[in-house]
Design a protein around this motif. Sequence first.
Motif: not given
Length: 180
Positions: A174-179
């Motif tokens: 989802m392009g939210r690998s920092d979460e």
Amino acid sequence: MKAKLDLISSVLEEAEYSCSIVEAENGNCLAFENRVSFGFIHCYSDLGDLLRSWRAENEKTLSMFQFQIRSSGEKAWNAYSVFLAFERPDESAVALLARIEEDLSGTRKIARGVNADEDGIRQGLLPLLGIQNPPVLGVVDMVAEIRARSAGLPTKAVDAFLLDAPNSEVLRLMGRSDET
């Protein structure tokens, strides 16, 4: 009036109440009971008779059965006095019937003017009957439902979610690998 009492009895027995005719002064009373509630139904040919007689007949019936009512324990909280007149009420009669229902002395009260057919009686006894039309839920295709509700998300992320991929992989897609 016997035929109407029989019709009332059949409607209540369908809802798993047991019923019996009670020897009342006017001869138009039916006792009913199930595992959680009980009461008496007084029948009248017209609203005028109901409005004139309900209190006295209710007191006589409750007096006759006071020992049984007192010995019913917690079930006594669900004691009903029902007054049915076989005449449709106008607005002023509806207000007078509502006053009877607001009388909280002795038992809960239901006072209605109904048609003398099964539908009318069922309508008058609705507070005593179970839910008449339970909702029917159809089968839901959960995968299609999830895909429909996640239409704005990346398809690969939704596919990974549906295949029980780890949360970190779904977030990466989802392009939210920092979460987390």
